[in-house]
Design a protein around this motif. Structure first.
Motif, PDB file in Angstrom:
ATOM      1  N   ARG A 214     -89.770 -16.639 -24.206  1.00  0.00           N
ATOM      2  CA  ARG A 214     -88.922 -17.416 -23.309  1.00  0.00           C
ATOM      3  C   ARG A 214     -89.330 -17.290 -21.844  1.00  0.00           C
ATOM      4  NH1 ARG A 214     -86.879 -20.370 -22.303  1.00  0.00           N
ATOM      5  NH2 ARG A 214     -84.657 -20.299 -21.929  1.00  0.00           N
ATOM      6  N   HIS A 215     -90.140 -16.306 -21.506  1.00  0.00           N
ATOM      7  CA  HIS A 215     -90.605 -16.102 -20.127  1.00  0.00           C
ATOM      8  C   HIS A 215     -89.475 -15.747 -19.172  1.00  0.00           C
ATOM      9  CE1 HIS A 215     -94.881 -17.852 -20.249  1.00  0.00           C
ATOM     10  NE2 HIS A 215     -94.448 -17.785 -21.500  1.00  0.00           N
ATOM     11  N   LEU A 216     -88.343 -15.344 -19.699  1.00  0.00           N
ATOM     12  CA  LEU A 216     -87.214 -14.959 -18.861  1.00  0.00           C
ATOM     13  C   LEU A 216     -86.772 -13.546 -19.214  1.00  0.00           C
ATOM     14  CD1 LEU A 216     -84.946 -18.145 -18.947  1.00  0.00           C
ATOM     15  CD2 LEU A 216     -86.211 -17.273 -16.982  1.00  0.00           C
ATOM     16  N   PRO A 217     -86.597 -12.669 -18.216  1.00  0.00           N
ATOM     17  CA  PRO A 217     -86.026 -11.354 -18.501  1.00  0.00           C
ATOM     18  C   PRO A 217     -84.528 -11.488 -18.754  1.00  0.00           C
ATOM     19  CG  PRO A 217     -86.496 -11.582 -16.151  1.00  0.00           C
ATOM     20  CD  PRO A 217     -86.988 -12.828 -16.805  1.00  0.00           C
ATOM     21  N   LEU A 218     -84.109 -11.179 -19.996  1.00  0.00           N
ATOM     22  CA  LEU A 218     -82.712 -11.343 -20.383  1.00  0.00           C
ATOM     23  C   LEU A 218     -82.226 -10.115 -21.139  1.00  0.00           C
ATOM     24  CD1 LEU A 218     -82.919 -14.978 -21.861  1.00  0.00           C
ATOM     25  CD2 LEU A 218     -82.008 -14.347 -19.614  1.00  0.00           C
ATOM     26  N   GLU A 219     -81.023  -9.671 -20.830  1.00  0.00           N
ATOM     27  CA  GLU A 219     -80.318  -8.648 -21.597  1.00  0.00           C
ATOM     28  C   GLU A 219     -78.938  -9.200 -21.883  1.00  0.00           C
ATOM     29  OE1 GLU A 219     -80.615  -4.414 -20.606  1.00  0.00           O
ATOM     30  OE2 GLU A 219     -81.962  -4.963 -18.975  1.00  0.00           O
ATOM     31  N   SER A 226     -74.772  -4.242 -30.219  1.00  0.00           N
ATOM     32  CA  SER A 226     -75.985  -5.020 -30.486  1.00  0.00           C
ATOM     33  C   SER A 226     -76.364  -5.830 -29.254  1.00  0.00           C
ATOM     34  CB  SER A 226     -75.774  -5.954 -31.678  1.00  0.00           C
ATOM     35  OG  SER A 226     -76.966  -6.651 -31.986  1.00  0.00           O
ATOM     36  N   THR A 227     -77.649  -5.766 -28.872  1.00  0.00           N
ATOM     37  CA  THR A 227     -78.116  -6.416 -27.654  1.00  0.00           C
ATOM     38  C   THR A 227     -79.388  -7.214 -27.926  1.00  0.00           C
ATOM     39  OG1 THR A 227     -77.242  -4.601 -26.302  1.00  0.00           O
ATOM     40  CG2 THR A 227     -78.871  -6.037 -25.267  1.00  0.00           C
ATOM     41  N   TYR A 228     -79.434  -8.408 -27.365  1.00  0.00           N
ATOM     42  CA  TYR A 228     -80.652  -9.231 -27.385  1.00  0.00           C
ATOM     43  C   TYR A 228     -81.386  -9.035 -26.065  1.00  0.00           C
ATOM     44  CZ  TYR A 228     -83.277 -13.511 -26.260  1.00  0.00           C
ATOM     45  OH  TYR A 228     -84.231 -14.406 -25.829  1.00  0.00           O
ATOM     46  N   ILE A 229     -82.680  -8.717 -26.159  1.00  0.00           N
ATOM     47  CA  ILE A 229     -83.497  -8.524 -24.965  1.00  0.00           C
ATOM     48  C   ILE A 229     -84.708  -9.441 -25.032  1.00  0.00           C
ATOM     49  CG2 ILE A 229     -85.057  -6.923 -23.779  1.00  0.00           C
ATOM     50  CD1 ILE A 229     -83.067  -4.735 -24.238  1.00  0.00           C
ATOM     51  N   GLN A 236     -94.631 -14.459 -13.492  1.00  0.00           N
ATOM     52  CA  GLN A 236     -93.695 -14.521 -12.372  1.00  0.00           C
ATOM     53  C   GLN A 236     -92.881 -13.243 -12.215  1.00  0.00           C
ATOM     54  OE1 GLN A 236     -91.000 -17.832 -12.609  1.00  0.00           O
ATOM     55  NE2 GLN A 236     -89.774 -17.180 -10.850  1.00  0.00           N
ATOM     56  N   TYR A 237     -92.434 -12.654 -13.342  1.00  0.00           N
ATOM     57  CA  TYR A 237     -91.462 -11.561 -13.260  1.00  0.00           C
ATOM     58  C   TYR A 237     -92.079 -10.171 -13.369  1.00  0.00           C
ATOM     59  CZ  TYR A 237     -88.103 -15.328 -13.889  1.00  0.00           C
ATOM     60  OH  TYR A 237     -87.372 -16.471 -13.742  1.00  0.00           O
ATOM     61  N   PHE A 238     -93.149 -10.011 -14.113  1.00  0.00           N
ATOM     62  CA  PHE A 238     -93.797  -8.698 -14.301  1.00  0.00           C
ATOM     63  C   PHE A 238     -92.794  -7.656 -14.797  1.00  0.00           C
ATOM     64  CE2 PHE A 238     -96.132 -11.092 -11.134  1.00  0.00           C
ATOM     65  CZ  PHE A 238     -97.410 -11.091 -11.670  1.00  0.00           C
ATOM     66  N   THR A 239     -92.055  -8.039 -15.845  1.00  0.00           N
ATOM     67  CA  THR A 239     -91.027  -7.169 -16.418  1.00  0.00           C
ATOM     68  C   THR A 239     -91.488  -6.622 -17.761  1.00  0.00           C
ATOM     69  OG1 THR A 239     -89.973  -9.217 -17.195  1.00  0.00           O
ATOM     70  CG2 THR A 239     -89.022  -8.157 -15.256  1.00  0.00           C
ATOM     71  N   TYR A 240     -90.880  -5.525 -18.145  1.00  0.00           N
ATOM     72  CA  TYR A 240     -91.210  -4.883 -19.409  1.00  0.00           C
ATOM     73  C   TYR A 240     -89.987  -4.134 -19.911  1.00  0.00           C
ATOM     74  CZ  TYR A 240     -91.720  -0.638 -16.564  1.00  0.00           C
ATOM     75  OH  TYR A 240     -91.495   0.415 -15.707  1.00  0.00           O
ATOM     76  N   GLU A 245     -84.971   7.600 -25.114  1.00  0.00           N
ATOM     77  CA  GLU A 245     -84.040   8.330 -25.956  1.00  0.00           C
ATOM     78  C   GLU A 245     -83.250   7.395 -26.866  1.00  0.00           C
ATOM     79  OE1 GLU A 245     -81.718  10.913 -23.526  1.00  0.00           O
ATOM     80  OE2 GLU A 245     -83.406  12.243 -23.075  1.00  0.00           O
ATOM     81  N   ASN A 246     -82.195   6.753 -26.366  1.00  0.00           N
ATOM     82  CA  ASN A 246     -81.366   5.919 -27.234  1.00  0.00           C
ATOM     83  C   ASN A 246     -81.028   4.554 -26.660  1.00  0.00           C
ATOM     84  OD1 ASN A 246     -80.797   7.715 -29.575  1.00  0.00           O
ATOM     85  ND2 ASN A 246     -79.897   9.033 -28.008  1.00  0.00           N
ATOM     86  N   GLU A 247     -81.596   4.196 -25.527  1.00  0.00           N
ATOM     87  CA  GLU A 247     -81.276   2.910 -24.914  1.00  0.00           C
ATOM     88  C   GLU A 247     -82.535   2.187 -24.498  1.00  0.00           C
ATOM     89  OE1 GLU A 247     -78.593   3.569 -21.682  1.00  0.00           O
ATOM     90  OE2 GLU A 247     -76.844   3.696 -22.997  1.00  0.00           O
ATOM     91  N   LEU A 248     -82.472   0.858 -24.611  1.00  0.00           N
ATOM     92  CA  LEU A 248     -83.584  -0.013 -24.233  1.00  0.00           C
ATOM     93  C   LEU A 248     -83.138  -0.906 -23.079  1.00  0.00           C
ATOM     94  CD1 LEU A 248     -86.359  -1.354 -24.663  1.00  0.00           C
ATOM     95  CD2 LEU A 248     -85.345  -2.667 -26.527  1.00  0.00           C
ATOM     96  N   HIS A 249     -83.917  -0.881 -22.005  1.00  0.00           N
ATOM     97  CA  HIS A 249     -83.584  -1.690 -20.828  1.00  0.00           C
ATOM     98  C   HIS A 249     -84.859  -2.300 -20.247  1.00  0.00           C
ATOM     99  CE1 HIS A 249     -79.375  -0.568 -20.648  1.00  0.00           C
ATOM    100  NE2 HIS A 249     -79.713   0.710 -20.756  1.00  0.00           N
ATOM    101  N   LEU A 250     -84.663  -3.333 -19.444  1.00  0.00           N
ATOM    102  CA  LEU A 250     -85.773  -3.979 -18.753  1.00  0.00           C
ATOM    103  C   LEU A 250     -86.028  -3.327 -17.413  1.00  0.00           C
ATOM    104  CD1 LEU A 250     -85.052  -7.784 -19.380  1.00  0.00           C
ATOM    105  CD2 LEU A 250     -86.774  -6.349 -20.499  1.00  0.00           C
ATOM    106  N   LYS A 251     -87.306  -3.281 -17.046  1.00  0.00           N
ATOM    107  CA  LYS A 251     -87.687  -2.809 -15.727  1.00  0.00           C
ATOM    108  C   LYS A 251     -88.763  -3.745 -15.166  1.00  0.00           C
ATOM    109  CE  LYS A 251     -86.528   2.093 -16.166  1.00  0.00           C
ATOM    110  NZ  LYS A 251     -87.000   3.487 -15.915  1.00  0.00           N
ATOM    111  N   LYS A 252     -88.977  -3.677 -13.879  1.00  0.00           N
ATOM    112  CA  LYS A 252     -89.962  -4.523 -13.213  1.00  0.00           C
ATOM    113  C   LYS A 252     -91.086  -3.649 -12.672  1.00  0.00           C
ATOM    114  CE  LYS A 252     -90.392  -8.011  -9.545  1.00  0.00           C
ATOM    115  NZ  LYS A 252     -90.818  -9.136 -10.384  1.00  0.00           N
ATOM    116  N   TYR A 253     -92.331  -4.094 -12.875  1.00  0.00           N
ATOM    117  CA  TYR A 253     -93.487  -3.347 -12.369  1.00  0.00           C
ATOM    118  C   TYR A 253     -93.875  -3.914 -11.012  1.00  0.00           C
ATOM    119  CZ  TYR A 253     -98.043  -1.088 -12.183  1.00  0.00           C
ATOM    120  OH  TYR A 253     -99.118  -0.326 -11.823  1.00  0.00           O
TER     121      TYR A 253
END
Length: 253
Positions: A214-219, A226-229, A236-240, A245-253
């Protein structure tokens, strides 16, 4: 289902949609260097790395030829794998003609469909995200044509100088392949990947759905647990994504 348990201070990383080679090799070169720098920055604490497709804007494997270029990113991936870091690669709609080059040359596992993983007891469904759900019908028809063995065989008979140039041109220019709609948030009720995830939850629980495309950083919270990422892109965004441990989140480089 593949199980991954992280060691102390180790993390699992996710990235997608680098589209190296687009719109030209020269213009994508700084992005390749940036992505390689990111790979280098995570090597000390990476338990595993997931690449969720469209690493290249066009990729086709002849029997003895692959597209020219990308030596820095391929070399860095080889170095990470040789250092003992598992790498899981999911083909996207731009590199769907990937066969066994990564597996033979880099010892990297390649998937063509979404897969289930259990990471620190968190159940995840992971994939590129193209062609899922009831929508995207034009792309689904196109994908059937592009992956049909007879048409792949015909394309393989083109000289690589012609075939690769034609593929690169179509990949950049053709709206069916490089649609502008991927850059716009449609609202949760119109995001077909969100709707796909909600339908999956009706029959099976996942703590995380992780996709690219989708080319969009979404959480987006689908349920309390339950989470969709969506991982965004490296244009454009350079996100990953990073699972710590137990959580998944987006970050920007």
């Amino acid at each position: 289902m593949i199980t991954i348990n992280t060691s102390d201070n180790k993390k699992v990383y996710f990235a997608s949609d680098q589209h190296l080679g687009a719109p030209t090799a020269a213009e994508s070169f700084p992005r390749e260097k940036k992505f390689v720098a990111w790979l280098d920055s995570i090597k000390e604490n990476a338990e595993a790395v997931f690449l969720l497709g469209d690493l290249f804007d066009f990729w086709f494997e002849y029997k003895t030829v692959v597209p020219k270029g990308f030596v820095r990113v391929l070399g860095k991936l080889a170095a990470l794998k040789d250092a003992g870091i598992p790498i899981y690669f999911f083909v996207g709609n731009h590199d769907l003609w990937m066969n066994d080059y990564f597996e033979k040359e880099l010892n990297i596992t390649v998937y063509h469909t979404p897969q289930e993983f259990l990471i620190n007891n968190k159940k995840m469904l992971i994939g590129h995200g193209d062609g899922l759900g009831p929508e995207d019908k034009g792309y689904k028809r196109m994908k059937k044509v592009f992956t049909f063995p007879f048409f792949k065989w015909l394309f393989r008979w083109l000289h690589p100088d012609i075939g690769v140039k034609l593929g690169q041109y179509m990949s950049v220019k053709n709206k069916l392949i490089s649609g502008d709609e991927d850059a716009k948030f449609l609202g949760e009720e119109n995001e077909w990947l969100v709707q796909y995830c909600k339908r999956k939850l009706a029959s099976n629980h996942y703590d995380y759905f992780v996709f690219g495309h989708r080319h969009l950083p979404l959480e987006i919270k689908l349920q309390e647990d339950s989470t969709y990422i969506n991982l965004g892109d490296w244009i454009q965004y350079f996100t990953y994504g990073v699972f710590n441990e137990n959580e998944l989140h987006l970050k920007k480089y």
